[in-house]
Enzyme design. Structure first.
Site, PDB file in Angstrom:
ATOM      1  N   SER A 137     -13.182 -13.041  19.605  1.00  0.00           N
ATOM      2  CA  SER A 137     -12.077 -12.170  20.027  1.00  0.00           C
ATOM      3  C   SER A 137     -11.215 -11.834  18.825  1.00  0.00           C
ATOM      4  O   SER A 137     -11.183 -12.599  17.853  1.00  0.00           O
ATOM      5  CB  SER A 137     -11.219 -12.897  21.067  1.00  0.00           C
ATOM      6  OG  SER A 137     -10.058 -12.159  21.360  1.00  0.00           O
ATOM      7  N   TYR A 150      -5.620 -20.651  23.370  1.00  0.00           N
ATOM      8  CA  TYR A 150      -6.750 -19.704  23.326  1.00  0.00           C
ATOM      9  C   TYR A 150      -7.024 -19.260  21.886  1.00  0.00           C
ATOM     10  O   TYR A 150      -8.166 -19.245  21.436  1.00  0.00           O
ATOM     11  CB  TYR A 150      -6.440 -18.494  24.210  1.00  0.00           C
ATOM     12  CG  TYR A 150      -7.541 -17.454  24.271  1.00  0.00           C
ATOM     13  CD1 TYR A 150      -8.814 -17.776  24.728  1.00  0.00           C
ATOM     14  CD2 TYR A 150      -7.298 -16.139  23.882  1.00  0.00           C
ATOM     15  CE1 TYR A 150      -9.819 -16.811  24.786  1.00  0.00           C
ATOM     16  CE2 TYR A 150      -8.296 -15.172  23.949  1.00  0.00           C
ATOM     17  CZ  TYR A 150      -9.559 -15.516  24.398  1.00  0.00           C
ATOM     18  OH  TYR A 150     -10.555 -14.569  24.456  1.00  0.00           O
TER      19      TYR A 150
HETATM   20  P1  NAP Z   1     -14.521 -13.068  32.828  1.00  0.00           P
HETATM   21  O1  NAP Z   1     -14.852 -11.850  33.624  1.00  0.00           O
HETATM   22  O2  NAP Z   1     -13.493 -14.012  33.348  1.00  0.00           O
HETATM   23  O3  NAP Z   1     -15.876 -13.831  32.502  1.00  0.00           O
HETATM   24  C1  NAP Z   1     -15.869 -15.117  31.936  1.00  0.00           C
HETATM   25  C2  NAP Z   1     -17.190 -15.770  32.243  1.00  0.00           C
HETATM   26  O4  NAP Z   1     -17.203 -17.082  31.625  1.00  0.00           O
HETATM   27  C3  NAP Z   1     -17.396 -15.971  33.744  1.00  0.00           C
HETATM   28  O5  NAP Z   1     -18.738 -15.705  34.033  1.00  0.00           O
HETATM   29  C4  NAP Z   1     -17.086 -17.459  33.921  1.00  0.00           C
HETATM   30  O6  NAP Z   1     -17.816 -18.056  34.987  1.00  0.00           O
HETATM   31  C5  NAP Z   1     -17.654 -17.983  32.619  1.00  0.00           C
HETATM   32  N1  NAP Z   1     -17.264 -19.365  32.356  1.00  0.00           N
HETATM   33  C6  NAP Z   1     -16.038 -19.904  32.247  1.00  0.00           C
HETATM   34  N2  NAP Z   1     -16.135 -21.239  32.040  1.00  0.00           N
HETATM   35  C7  NAP Z   1     -17.474 -21.523  32.031  1.00  0.00           C
HETATM   36  C8  NAP Z   1     -18.231 -22.707  31.867  1.00  0.00           C
HETATM   37  N3  NAP Z   1     -17.652 -23.904  31.674  1.00  0.00           N
HETATM   38  N4  NAP Z   1     -19.584 -22.629  31.908  1.00  0.00           N
HETATM   39  C9  NAP Z   1     -20.202 -21.438  32.099  1.00  0.00           C
HETATM   40  N5  NAP Z   1     -19.546 -20.291  32.291  1.00  0.00           N
HETATM   41  C10 NAP Z   1     -18.192 -20.341  32.250  1.00  0.00           C
HETATM   42  O7  NAP Z   1     -13.966 -12.648  31.371  1.00  0.00           O
HETATM   43  P2  NAP Z   1     -14.635 -11.765  30.201  1.00  0.00           P
HETATM   44  O8  NAP Z   1     -13.572 -10.870  29.705  1.00  0.00           O
HETATM   45  O9  NAP Z   1     -15.930 -11.202  30.623  1.00  0.00           O
HETATM   46  O10 NAP Z   1     -14.849 -12.912  29.088  1.00  0.00           O
HETATM   47  C11 NAP Z   1     -16.081 -13.082  28.407  1.00  0.00           C
HETATM   48  C12 NAP Z   1     -15.792 -13.491  26.976  1.00  0.00           C
HETATM   49  O11 NAP Z   1     -15.077 -12.443  26.315  1.00  0.00           O
HETATM   50  C13 NAP Z   1     -14.928 -14.743  26.835  1.00  0.00           C
HETATM   51  O12 NAP Z   1     -15.454 -15.575  25.812  1.00  0.00           O
HETATM   52  C14 NAP Z   1     -13.578 -14.190  26.403  1.00  0.00           C
HETATM   53  O13 NAP Z   1     -12.831 -15.123  25.638  1.00  0.00           O
HETATM   54  C15 NAP Z   1     -14.009 -12.987  25.588  1.00  0.00           C
HETATM   55  N6  NAP Z   1     -12.990 -11.956  25.407  1.00  0.00           N
HETATM   56  C16 NAP Z   1     -12.367 -11.407  26.490  1.00  0.00           C
HETATM   57  C17 NAP Z   1     -11.390 -10.438  26.291  1.00  0.00           C
HETATM   58  C18 NAP Z   1     -10.663  -9.790  27.439  1.00  0.00           C
HETATM   59  O14 NAP Z   1      -9.608  -9.162  27.206  1.00  0.00           O
HETATM   60  N7  NAP Z   1     -11.176  -9.844  28.653  1.00  0.00           N
HETATM   61  C19 NAP Z   1     -11.084 -10.014  24.997  1.00  0.00           C
HETATM   62  C20 NAP Z   1     -11.750 -10.586  23.917  1.00  0.00           C
HETATM   63  C21 NAP Z   1     -12.695 -11.555  24.132  1.00  0.00           C
HETATM   64  P3  NAP Z   1     -17.172 -18.530  36.397  1.00  0.00           P
HETATM   65  O15 NAP Z   1     -17.391 -17.358  37.332  1.00  0.00           O
HETATM   66  O16 NAP Z   1     -17.998 -19.721  36.775  1.00  0.00           O
HETATM   67  O17 NAP Z   1     -15.731 -18.843  36.150  1.00  0.00           O
END
Ligand code: NAP
Length: 284
Positions: A137, A150
């Site tokens: 990120s 974070y």
């Molecule tokens: P999201 O829709 O909340 O997806 C997060 C995913 O991670 C979900 O499938 C969640 O599964 C899974 N997860 C959480 N804890 C886990 C564990 N212990 N084992 C396996 N899976 C787990 O959010 P997203 O935005 O797609 O995030 C994906 C990545 O992008 C993350 O690494 C985040 O830090 C990064 N990111 C996000 C943003 C943003 O603004 N959204 C920006 C930059 C980077 P469950 O359904 O089981 O909870």
């Protein structure tokens, strides 16, 4: 772009929603044997229907980590591309983040991806090919108030990648980080729930209310710089398959220019501006 036959299968973590879900679809559509994983594999029915193979994987569980990787290696010998995507944002003032919450943040965002990388490497080394793509990120380049836990986890992901990449390069393996800015996914809802509720007597009570509102605004679809999961997934596919990938892909305006502004501005000015941006946010 390298072909699926040159690279082998892709395994993606955190596919139940958001970026992981979109990335699994993107790899499958590009013709990859795609292993979509999630803590609760019952949530992956759509990805199965799209042709992905489904595995249960909580990235904090060592037995599950080993089982998932062994399942792919039994079929294909080695994993071609590991996409470390699973993650969440633990938010709240540093003084109020319990060590347990801090450990949970690192267990998922740092140790989960680190351990999976360690586990896929032996077979990648044997086959002389492989790529690890970490969904990091802009939060791993710029830290700000309210997001200390974070940011610390994503800074760690960045530091580990810079060490690992040259260590495995002699074996034909590459490590590529993708650093998105804000994306509209379930991330926001999980983040808002993570802010510790320590009652009205907390010296941070108002700050936390404003932080929650600020993050809600920051991650809204249509807000400045906010992307869809599909936009980010397309870059992850590129990071995973480019013949000569960059070491980092910063995705979106905020990720591309935020770190530059941060390097140029003195710390106290950044503190002032970011504190003001929270103070000027009206709580809901
Ligand atoms: P999201 O829709 O909340 O997806 C997060 C995913 O991670 C979900 O499938 C969640 O599964 C899974 N997860 C959480 N804890 C886990 C564990 N212990 N084992 C396996 N899976 C787990 O959010 P997203 O935005 O797609 O995030 C994906 C990545 O992008 C993350 O690494 C985040 O830090 C990064 N990111 C996000 C943003 C943003 O603004 N959204 C920006 C930059 C980077 P469950 O359904 O089981 O909870």
């Amino acid at each position: 772009m390298l072909k699926p036959s040159d690279m082998g299968p892709a395994l993606i973590t955190g596919c139940s929603s958001g970026v992981g879900y979109a990335t699994a679809l993107a790899f499958r559509a590009a013709g990859f044997e795609t292993f979509a994983t999630a803590r609760n594999s019952a949530q992956l029915g759509d990805l199965r229907a799209a042709g992905c193979q489904i595995l249960t994987l909580d990235v904090t569980d060592e037995a599950a980590r080993r089982a998932a990787i062994e399942a792919v290696e039994r079929q294909f010998g080695s994993i071609g591309i590991l996409v470390n995507n699973a993650g969440y944002g633990q938010y709240g003032p540093v003084e109020e983040i319990s060590l347990d919450d801090m450990r949970r943040q690192f267990e998922t965002n740092v140790f989960g991806s680190l351990r999976l990388s360690q586990l896929v490497l032996p077979a990648m080394r044997r086959t002389g090919r492989g790529r690890i793509v970490n969904v990091s990120s802009v939060a791993g380049r710029v830290s700000a108030l309210g997001g200390g836990a974070y940011h610390a986890s994503k800074f760690a992901v960045e530091a580990l990648a810079d060490a690992l990449r040259p260590e495995v390069e002699p074996f034909g393996i590459d490590v590529v980080n993708v650093l998105p800015g804000p994306i509209s996914t379930r991330f926001e809802a999980v983040l808002l729930k993570s802010i510790p509720d320590t009652g009205v007597q907390s010296p941070y009570f108002l700050f936390k209310e404003r932080l929650a509102h600020r993050m809600h605004e920051f991650l809204q679809p249509g807000a400045f710089g906010v992307m869809t999961a599909e936009t980010v997934a397309a870059i992850i596919l590129k990071a995973g398959t480019a013949k000569r990938p960059r070491t980092r892909y910063s995705v979106g305006f905020i990720a591309r220019f935020g770190p530059l502004g941060r390097v140029l501005a003195p710390d106290r000015i950044v503190d002032f501006v970011t504190r003001r941006s929270i103070q000027n946010t009206r709580s809901k």
